[in-house]
Scaffold this motif. Structure first.
Motif, short mmCIF file in Angstrom:
data_model
loop_
_atom_site.label_atom_id
_atom_site.label_comp_id
_atom_site.label_asym_id
_atom_site.label_seq_id
_atom_site.Cartn_x
_atom_site.Cartn_y
_atom_site.Cartn_z
N ALA A 154 34.60 75.09 -13.97
CA ALA A 154 34.20 75.77 -12.83
C ALA A 154 35.27 76.57 -12.36
CB ALA A 154 33.76 74.95 -11.56
N MET A 155 36.59 76.22 -12.51
CA MET A 155 37.53 76.92 -11.86
C MET A 155 38.66 77.16 -13.03
SD MET A 155 37.44 76.66 -8.49
CE MET A 155 38.72 76.17 -7.34
N SER A 156 39.26 78.41 -13.15
CA SER A 156 40.48 78.64 -14.09
C SER A 156 41.83 78.16 -13.40
CB SER A 156 40.15 80.16 -14.11
OG SER A 156 38.95 80.68 -14.58
N ILE A 157 42.18 77.23 -14.07
CA ILE A 157 43.48 76.57 -13.58
C ILE A 157 44.73 77.48 -14.05
CG2 ILE A 157 45.09 74.81 -13.46
CD1 ILE A 157 42.36 74.39 -12.19
N THR A 158 45.23 78.67 -13.42
CA THR A 158 46.28 79.64 -13.68
C THR A 158 47.22 79.71 -12.86
OG1 THR A 158 44.95 81.29 -12.91
CG2 THR A 158 44.50 81.14 -15.34
N ARG A 159 47.14 79.11 -11.88
CA ARG A 159 48.19 79.23 -10.80
C ARG A 159 49.10 78.09 -10.66
NH1 ARG A 159 44.79 81.04 -5.37
NH2 ARG A 159 43.60 83.22 -6.38
N ASP A 160 50.36 78.36 -10.04
CA ASP A 160 51.48 77.29 -10.05
C ASP A 160 51.13 76.04 -9.24
OD1 ASP A 160 52.97 78.98 -11.64
OD2 ASP A 160 54.06 79.80 -9.71
N ASP A 161 50.11 76.27 -8.46
CA ASP A 161 49.88 75.03 -7.69
C ASP A 161 47.93 75.04 -7.47
OD1 ASP A 161 49.56 72.80 -5.77
OD2 ASP A 161 50.64 73.83 -4.27
N PRO A 162 47.80 74.39 -8.62
CA PRO A 162 46.12 74.48 -8.65
C PRO A 162 45.65 73.35 -7.77
CG PRO A 162 46.99 73.08 -10.58
CD PRO A 162 48.07 73.99 -9.97
N ALA A 163 46.24 72.28 -7.47
CA ALA A 163 45.77 71.63 -6.22
C ALA A 163 45.23 72.18 -5.00
CB ALA A 163 46.66 70.26 -6.01
N ALA A 164 46.38 73.16 -4.66
CA ALA A 164 46.23 74.04 -3.28
C ALA A 164 44.91 74.98 -3.51
CB ALA A 164 47.49 74.88 -3.27
N LEU A 165 44.72 75.41 -4.95
CA LEU A 165 43.34 76.00 -4.98
C LEU A 165 42.15 75.51 -4.68
CD1 LEU A 165 41.93 78.75 -6.19
CD2 LEU A 165 42.35 77.72 -8.24
N PHE A 166 42.06 74.31 -5.07
CA PHE A 166 40.87 73.54 -4.77
C PHE A 166 40.70 73.06 -3.21
CE2 PHE A 166 40.92 72.48 -9.36
CZ PHE A 166 39.72 72.20 -9.69
N GLU A 167 41.94 72.77 -2.77
CA GLU A 167 41.73 72.27 -1.35
C GLU A 167 41.58 73.73 -0.48
OE1 GLU A 167 45.34 68.95 -1.48
OE2 GLU A 167 45.71 71.12 -1.08
N LYS A 168 41.87 74.64 -1.14
CA LYS A 168 41.58 76.01 -0.01
C LYS A 168 40.18 76.40 -0.38
CE LYS A 168 42.77 80.89 0.11
NZ LYS A 168 43.74 82.02 -0.35
N THR A 169 40.00 76.24 -1.59
CA THR A 169 38.18 76.67 -1.76
C THR A 169 37.51 75.71 -1.18
OG1 THR A 169 38.92 77.47 -3.90
CG2 THR A 169 36.62 76.89 -3.67
N PHE A 170 37.75 74.31 -1.05
CA PHE A 170 36.75 73.45 -0.60
C PHE A 170 36.82 73.52 1.13
CE2 PHE A 170 37.28 70.19 -4.21
CZ PHE A 170 36.44 71.16 -5.03
N SER A 171 37.93 73.69 1.68
CA SER A 171 38.20 73.94 3.10
C SER A 171 37.42 75.15 3.45
CB SER A 171 39.58 73.83 3.50
OG SER A 171 40.25 72.62 3.13
N ALA A 172 37.48 76.04 2.82
CA ALA A 172 37.01 77.55 3.42
C ALA A 172 35.51 77.49 3.39
CB ALA A 172 37.45 78.51 2.35
N HIS A 173 34.92 76.44 2.57
CA HIS A 173 33.23 76.26 2.76
C HIS A 173 33.01 75.16 3.22
CE1 HIS A 173 33.28 80.31 0.73
NE2 HIS A 173 34.27 79.62 -0.23
N GLY A 174 33.70 74.52 3.92
CA GLY A 174 33.15 73.29 4.93
C GLY A 174 33.40 71.82 4.45
N TRP A 175 34.09 71.95 3.29
CA TRP A 175 34.36 70.41 2.62
C TRP A 175 35.95 70.24 2.63
CZ3 TRP A 175 30.80 67.54 -0.57
CH2 TRP A 175 29.41 67.98 -0.60
N PRO A 176 36.34 69.54 3.89
CA PRO A 176 37.88 69.29 4.21
C PRO A 176 38.24 68.36 2.92
CG PRO A 176 36.60 69.28 6.25
CD PRO A 176 35.34 69.23 5.15
N PRO A 177 39.21 68.74 2.52
CA PRO A 177 39.81 67.77 1.46
C PRO A 177 40.63 66.48 2.07
CG PRO A 177 40.60 70.05 0.92
CD PRO A 177 39.96 69.97 2.20
N GLN A 178 40.37 65.28 1.59
CA GLN A 178 40.94 64.13 2.16
C GLN A 178 42.03 63.37 1.37
OE1 GLN A 178 38.15 61.58 4.21
NE2 GLN A 178 36.94 63.46 5.03
N TRP A 179 41.90 63.66 0.09
CA TRP A 179 43.06 63.05 -0.72
C TRP A 179 43.19 63.70 -2.14
CZ3 TRP A 179 40.81 61.65 -5.41
CH2 TRP A 179 39.41 61.50 -5.58
#
Length: 201
Positions: free
Chosen positions: A76-101
């Protein structure tokens, strides 16, 4: 095809509680995974072609979720950036699913009663069992996203050394760890609203 495209593109809003299955599909496919203008994310047609759902019945001591499906998006996500974890966290947070771990997946069967859980695979690969002992086995890789409704059993059977996963939950929900059956009365009081309702931001 027009109706299907309209369904995939439908933005989250006021969704009737009786239509929670459709609400989750719309919310995850459009709001959590697909975001126009972000080149790191797949388009709606690509995501729809790799969507998988699993309906899991109660299994031994594992309640699973009789109303809502497990939803799996492969790549679902193209892992092309230097910090892919931040990409997931930003995406989830932006749409109401705050990352917890940010971690792996436990290697024992467990489930959560206090929240739905979305998992974003940042790196590595894993073989997961869903639904409790003897349940469905799925292979996940970096870029995959899984939605596990409250009550869904899950366990890491085997994973690569570099497995890293972002876990997120809807507002007010969290991942309590359950490793045994709940009494019938506890199931009735703890799980029904989480089985039936997925809130929208």
């Amino acid at each position: 095809m027009r109706d299907f495209d309209r369904f995939i593109k439908f933005r989250s809003g006021i969704i009737a509680r009786r239509n929670e299955h459709a609400a989750i599909r719309s919310y995850i496919s459009n709001d959590v995974i697909v975001h126009a203008g972000d080149a790191s994310m797949k388009n709606t047609r690509q995501v729809a072609s790799t969507l998988k759902t699993l309906m899991l019945e109660p299994n031994d001591w594992m309640p699973n979720n009789p109303r809502l499906p497990v939803i799996i998006y492969l790549s679902a996500m193209s892992i092309t950036r230097d910090d892919p974890a931040a990409l997931f966290e930003k995406t989830f947070s932006a749409h109401g699913w705050p990352p917890q771990w940010l971690d792996g997946v436990y290697d024992y069967n467990h489930y959560h009663t206090e929240g739905h859980e979305v998992l974003g695979v940042v790196s590595g690969q894993a073989r997961l069992m869903l639904g409790g002992p003897g349940g469905q086995v799925v292979e996940v890789n970096k870029g995959d996203v899984l939605l596990l409704p409250a009550g869904t059993g899950h366990c890491n059977l085997r994973s690569s050394a570099d497995l890293l996963v972002v876990g997120a939950y809807p507002p007010g929900q969290h991942a309590d760890i359950r490793r045994e059956a709940l009494a019938r009365r506890s199931l009735r009081t703890s799980l029904p609203w989480r089985f039936l309702h997925m809130t929208q931001p």
